[in-house]
Scaffold this motif. Structure first.
Motif, mmCIF file in Angstrom:
data_model
loop_
_atom_site.group_PDB
_atom_site.id
_atom_site.type_symbol
_atom_site.label_atom_id
_atom_site.label_comp_id
_atom_site.label_asym_id
_atom_site.label_seq_id
_atom_site.Cartn_x
_atom_site.Cartn_y
_atom_site.Cartn_z
ATOM 1 N N CYS A 17 -16.470 25.891 7.910
ATOM 2 C CA CYS A 17 -15.164 25.870 8.556
ATOM 3 C C CYS A 17 -15.316 26.171 10.043
ATOM 4 N N SER A 18 -14.615 25.416 10.870
ATOM 5 C CA SER A 18 -14.702 25.634 12.315
ATOM 6 C C SER A 18 -14.003 26.923 12.738
ATOM 7 N N LYS A 19 -13.181 27.493 11.859
ATOM 8 C CA LYS A 19 -12.484 28.753 12.146
ATOM 9 C C LYS A 19 -13.183 29.943 11.495
ATOM 10 N N ALA A 20 -14.419 29.760 11.064
ATOM 11 C CA ALA A 20 -15.144 30.796 10.331
ATOM 12 C C ALA A 20 -15.275 32.089 11.131
ATOM 13 N N SER A 21 -15.590 31.995 12.403
ATOM 14 C CA SER A 21 -15.784 33.215 13.190
ATOM 15 C C SER A 21 -14.463 33.886 13.546
ATOM 16 N N THR A 22 -13.401 33.114 13.724
ATOM 17 C CA THR A 22 -12.107 33.674 14.088
ATOM 18 C C THR A 22 -11.410 34.303 12.891
ATOM 19 N N TYR A 23 -11.386 33.596 11.752
ATOM 20 C CA TYR A 23 -10.638 34.045 10.577
ATOM 21 C C TYR A 23 -11.533 34.542 9.453
ATOM 22 N N PHE A 24 -12.835 34.636 9.690
ATOM 23 C CA PHE A 24 -13.802 35.051 8.677
ATOM 24 C C PHE A 24 -13.663 34.197 7.417
ATOM 25 N N CYS A 25 -13.501 32.911 7.626
ATOM 26 C CA CYS A 25 -13.300 31.966 6.529
ATOM 27 C C CYS A 25 -14.649 31.513 5.977
ATOM 28 N N PRO A 26 -14.867 31.643 4.671
ATOM 29 C CA PRO A 26 -16.134 31.216 4.081
ATOM 30 C C PRO A 26 -16.169 29.737 3.710
ATOM 31 N N GLY A 27 -15.124 28.990 4.069
ATOM 32 C CA GLY A 27 -15.020 27.589 3.673
ATOM 33 C C GLY A 27 -16.234 26.776 4.068
ATOM 34 N N SER A 28 -16.794 26.069 3.086
ATOM 35 C CA SER A 28 -17.946 25.218 3.368
ATOM 36 C C SER A 28 -17.987 24.074 2.353
ATOM 37 N N ILE A 29 -18.584 22.976 2.771
ATOM 38 C CA ILE A 29 -18.734 21.803 1.911
ATOM 39 C C ILE A 29 -20.118 21.216 2.104
ATOM 40 N N LYS A 30 -20.477 20.333 1.187
ATOM 41 C CA LYS A 30 -21.691 19.544 1.399
ATOM 42 C C LYS A 30 -21.322 18.088 1.178
ATOM 43 N N LYS A 31 -21.891 17.233 2.005
ATOM 44 C CA LYS A 31 -21.638 15.798 1.931
ATOM 45 C C LYS A 31 -22.945 15.120 1.545
ATOM 46 N N LEU A 32 -22.904 14.487 0.393
ATOM 47 C CA LEU A 32 -24.093 13.801 -0.111
ATOM 48 C C LEU A 32 -24.288 12.475 0.617
ATOM 49 N N ARG A 33 -25.455 11.912 0.479
ATOM 50 C CA ARG A 33 -25.776 10.670 1.176
ATOM 51 C C ARG A 33 -24.849 9.517 0.788
ATOM 52 N N ASN A 34 -24.370 9.514 -0.468
ATOM 53 C CA ASN A 34 -23.483 8.442 -0.923
ATOM 54 C C ASN A 34 -22.038 8.651 -0.468
ATOM 55 N N GLY A 35 -21.762 9.704 0.294
ATOM 56 C CA GLY A 35 -20.427 9.953 0.828
ATOM 57 C C GLY A 35 -19.598 10.919 0.015
ATOM 58 N N THR A 36 -20.079 11.362 -1.112
ATOM 59 C CA THR A 36 -19.359 12.307 -1.951
ATOM 60 C C THR A 36 -19.309 13.664 -1.265
ATOM 61 N N VAL A 37 -18.107 14.259 -1.251
ATOM 62 C CA VAL A 37 -17.927 15.575 -0.644
ATOM 63 C C VAL A 37 -17.747 16.597 -1.756
ATOM 64 N N VAL A 38 -18.528 17.656 -1.711
ATOM 65 C CA VAL A 38 -18.463 18.718 -2.715
ATOM 66 C C VAL A 38 -18.079 20.011 -2.001
ATOM 67 N N ILE A 39 -17.010 20.651 -2.476
ATOM 68 C CA ILE A 39 -16.575 21.923 -1.890
ATOM 69 C C ILE A 39 -17.448 23.034 -2.448
ATOM 70 N N ILE A 40 -18.101 23.776 -1.569
ATOM 71 C CA ILE A 40 -18.932 24.895 -1.989
ATOM 72 C C ILE A 40 -18.058 26.150 -2.079
ATOM 73 N N LYS A 41 -17.332 26.456 -0.992
ATOM 74 C CA LYS A 41 -16.391 27.577 -0.975
ATOM 75 C C LYS A 41 -15.100 27.108 -0.316
ATOM 76 N N PRO A 42 -13.938 27.404 -0.904
ATOM 77 C CA PRO A 42 -12.667 26.951 -0.320
ATOM 78 C C PRO A 42 -12.274 27.797 0.892
ATOM 79 N N HIS A 43 -11.327 27.262 1.668
ATOM 80 C CA HIS A 43 -10.798 27.994 2.822
ATOM 81 C C HIS A 43 -10.045 29.230 2.360
ATOM 82 N N GLU A 44 -10.108 30.289 3.162
ATOM 83 C CA GLU A 44 -9.359 31.510 2.877
ATOM 84 C C GLU A 44 -8.886 32.120 4.182
ATOM 85 N N GLY A 45 -7.691 32.692 4.173
ATOM 86 C CA GLY A 45 -7.236 33.511 5.278
ATOM 87 C C GLY A 45 -6.609 32.805 6.451
ATOM 88 N N HIS A 46 -6.464 31.492 6.414
ATOM 89 C CA HIS A 46 -5.802 30.826 7.524
ATOM 90 C C HIS A 46 -5.175 29.527 7.043
#
Length: 133
Positions: A17-46
């Protein structure tokens, strides 16, 4: 959900998450080569910026509708006044889009046109056109 590139691992791209340092958001994803997006941790706090933009536009539209239905100045003047007060929302909701909304609000606030002058006189005598000048 704005994400910034964190690290590259073979064929998988990881983003946080681009707001990770401001809002302490653990949100993260991974994008596979075929374009599939997998959410690792959802957004929190903003709230996402898209929701804020939608709320700004919604409030701006409500103000435009209310003023168009209650005030008797040109719609373009109303829009210009409100766009000076709400600059960000006006950038997201231009005059070309707002015009039809404002015309509809004004049309709904005005009484129907009578069929004859006698009907018009009757409406004035009954006090149904006090708000029209």
């Amino acid at each position: 959900m704005l994400l910034t590139d964190r690290k590259k691992k073979l064929t998988t791209f990881y983003y946080k998450c681009s707001k990770a340092s401001t809002y302490f958001c653990p949100g993260s994803i991974k994008k596979l080569r075929n374009g599939t997006v997998v959410i690792i941790k959802p957004h929190e706090g903003h709230v996402s910026e898209q929701n804020i933009s939608q709320q700004l536009v919604h409030n701006f539209c409500d103000i435009l509708k209310r003023r168009a239905s209650t005030e008797n100045i040109s719609l373009r003047s109303l829009y210009d006044e409100e766009s000076r007060r709400h600059v960000v929302a006006a950038g997201l909701y231009p005059w070309s889009t707002a015009e039809s909304l404002m015309r509809h609000a004004r049309r709904r606030s005005l009484p129907r046109l009578p069929n004859s002058l006698l009907d018009l006189a009757t409406l004035f005598d009954n006090g149904k056109l006090n708000n029209v000048s």
